[in-house]
Design a protein around this motif. Sequence first.
Motif, PDB file in Angstrom:
ATOM      1  N   MET A   1       0.587  -1.128   0.485  1.00 33.62           N
ATOM      2  CA  MET A   1       0.038   0.233   0.123  1.00 33.62           C
ATOM      3  C   MET A   1       1.012   1.627   0.106  1.00 33.62           C
ATOM      4  O   MET A   1       2.368   1.314   0.795  1.00 33.62           O
ATOM      5  N   ILE A   2       0.537   2.191  -1.147  1.00 32.47           N
ATOM      6  CA  ILE A   2       1.328   3.560  -0.690  1.00 32.47           C
ATOM      7  C   ILE A   2       0.844   4.268   0.125  1.00 32.47           C
ATOM      8  O   ILE A   2      -0.618   4.807   0.730  1.00 32.47           O
ATOM      9  N   THR A   3       1.457   5.141   0.922  1.00 34.84           N
ATOM     10  CA  THR A   3       1.096   5.831   1.968  1.00 34.84           C
ATOM     11  C   THR A   3       1.604   7.478   1.679  1.00 34.84           C
ATOM     12  O   THR A   3       2.572   8.055   0.862  1.00 34.84           O
ATOM     13  N   THR A   4       0.741   8.313   2.020  1.00 35.85           N
ATOM     14  CA  THR A   4       1.140   9.744   1.204  1.00 35.85           C
ATOM     15  C   THR A   4       1.144  10.407   2.472  1.00 35.85           C
ATOM     16  O   THR A   4       0.451  10.255   2.779  1.00 35.85           O
ATOM     17  N   ASN A   5       1.642  12.030   2.038  1.00 30.52           N
ATOM     18  CA  ASN A   5       0.965  12.910   3.345  1.00 30.52           C
ATOM     19  C   ASN A   5       0.540  13.848   2.740  1.00 30.52           C
ATOM     20  O   ASN A   5       0.344  15.292   3.111  1.00 30.52           O
ATOM     21  N   ASP A   7      -3.011  15.191  -0.093  1.00 29.53           N
ATOM     22  CA  ASP A   7      -5.174  13.900  -0.488  1.00 29.53           C
ATOM     23  C   ASP A   7      -4.575  15.216  -1.721  1.00 29.53           C
ATOM     24  O   ASP A   7      -4.152  15.640  -2.503  1.00 29.53           O
ATOM     25  N   GLN A 204      -1.836   4.767  -6.256  1.00 27.77           N
ATOM     26  CA  GLN A 204      -2.045   4.032  -4.472  1.00 27.77           C
ATOM     27  C   GLN A 204      -3.621   3.208  -4.916  1.00 27.77           C
ATOM     28  O   GLN A 204      -3.760   2.940  -4.259  1.00 27.77           O
ATOM     29  N   TYR A 285       7.199   5.264  -3.619  1.00 27.09           N
ATOM     30  CA  TYR A 285       6.099   5.254  -3.820  1.00 27.09           C
ATOM     31  C   TYR A 285       6.317   3.349  -4.463  1.00 27.09           C
ATOM     32  O   TYR A 285       5.584   2.499  -4.334  1.00 27.09           O
ATOM     33  N   GLN A 288       7.014   0.676  -2.329  1.00 27.42           N
ATOM     34  CA  GLN A 288       5.429   0.260  -1.285  1.00 27.42           C
ATOM     35  C   GLN A 288       4.521  -0.622  -1.903  1.00 27.42           C
ATOM     36  O   GLN A 288       3.711  -1.208  -1.085  1.00 27.42           O
TER      37      GLN A 288
END
Lengths: 305, 115
Positions: A1-5, A7, A204, A285, A288
């Motif tokens: 799973m890709i995590t991002t900070n 949106d 994602q 990315y 992930q």
Amino acid sequence: MITTNFDYESCIRASERVSWKLDEVFPANLALDFSRRFLPNAITGIESLDFLGDKERLTLNHISGNAYLYLFYFVEEYIVASVVQHANAEMFGDPMALRALLRFAEEEVKHQQLFLRFKDAFARDFGFPCGVVPNPQAVAEIILSKAPMAVALTTLHLELVTQQHYVEGYREGDGALDPFFASLLKNHWLEESQHAKIDALELQKLAAVATPEQIETAVGDYLAILEAFAGLLGAQASLDVTTLEEAVGKKYTEEQRQAITASQTRAYRNTFIILGIQNPMFLKYLEQFSSTGPGRVTSQIGALS
Amino acid sequence: MTAVRADAAAGSPRSEVQAAIRSDVESSRAPSSQSQAVHYPGAIVPFIHERLTKALGPARASEVMNERLTTWRPRPLETAQDLLEFANHLMRCGGLIQAVGRSLKVQALLRGAAE
């Protein structure tokens, strides 16, 4: 799973802050200045061609600059089609995602118009016909026939490298490059940096529902796209030699032609392919959702150089 | 809340696709008080119903969903491929329902469904 900070909403806000108008960045009928280099040395490799004189190097740099922007026009053909697909998938879905994707698509079309405006100005002011690889639509068709995750990965890759191109120009300091061309690198990057985030968010979503087999296929398809792109860049390099000969009024020996073609090919591949593969954000990315992806991709650097 | 019940067994092997689409539904759920119940097996049923609700309003969405499901082959709606086939089924209606179907079709294709 890709995590991002980030949106979609923060991407829209940032996009609104940095957005620019085509006529402000590139006024119609602006005359190009050929007295300084367009592209930084770090992404051209022309300095290694020691049999070229200063004027020839400068001319080859201008030819490379024209091709550089045209190649972005070229790849943005498929990016527009792809982003519109992603926007269509968000109809009656998440309005923030829809808005971010529509802005993304609109900005890419604007970039294409910017690059075509440059191409026309270059053809008008350079004084000699400048060969560029034809038919971006056919290439878009090939790319869009690949797995959607591979297409999204390729887009992320291309968006991220624009920052490196801008930074290389910035490193050379004020006055080293033509200020107008440097402003094009900067303005392109400003909007592409938001697009890279939206790409990551789209990736994602796709990665969240992909099977391990689909992810493997996506990485393979991404490498196949890069391989095809590497071929295209080699074709552009060959065209550059012919343009250079016409512009400087000189025929190079076969050995010299090969040296120029090899140098141009290496430079384009480094600029568009290798910098992307090695980009830390890209690898982050990719890792992930595919633990083997970074190794698989970086192992191809030699073959794609 | 829309009155939709997904009858798929929780924790099935296909749950990755279902869970992601379900979370998409939860994050974008619009309030509604007039929808009819839609009972059909498949974890992506709420997702489709939600998209129809946003386009058509709750009452019409439930009506369309129930009507389309009666002419749908008796198979749960679980995967991206199911989504593609049901999207094509919706597109035959024309108009706004066709627009929803087209959007769902693109959604399915992006998630690996094949025509």
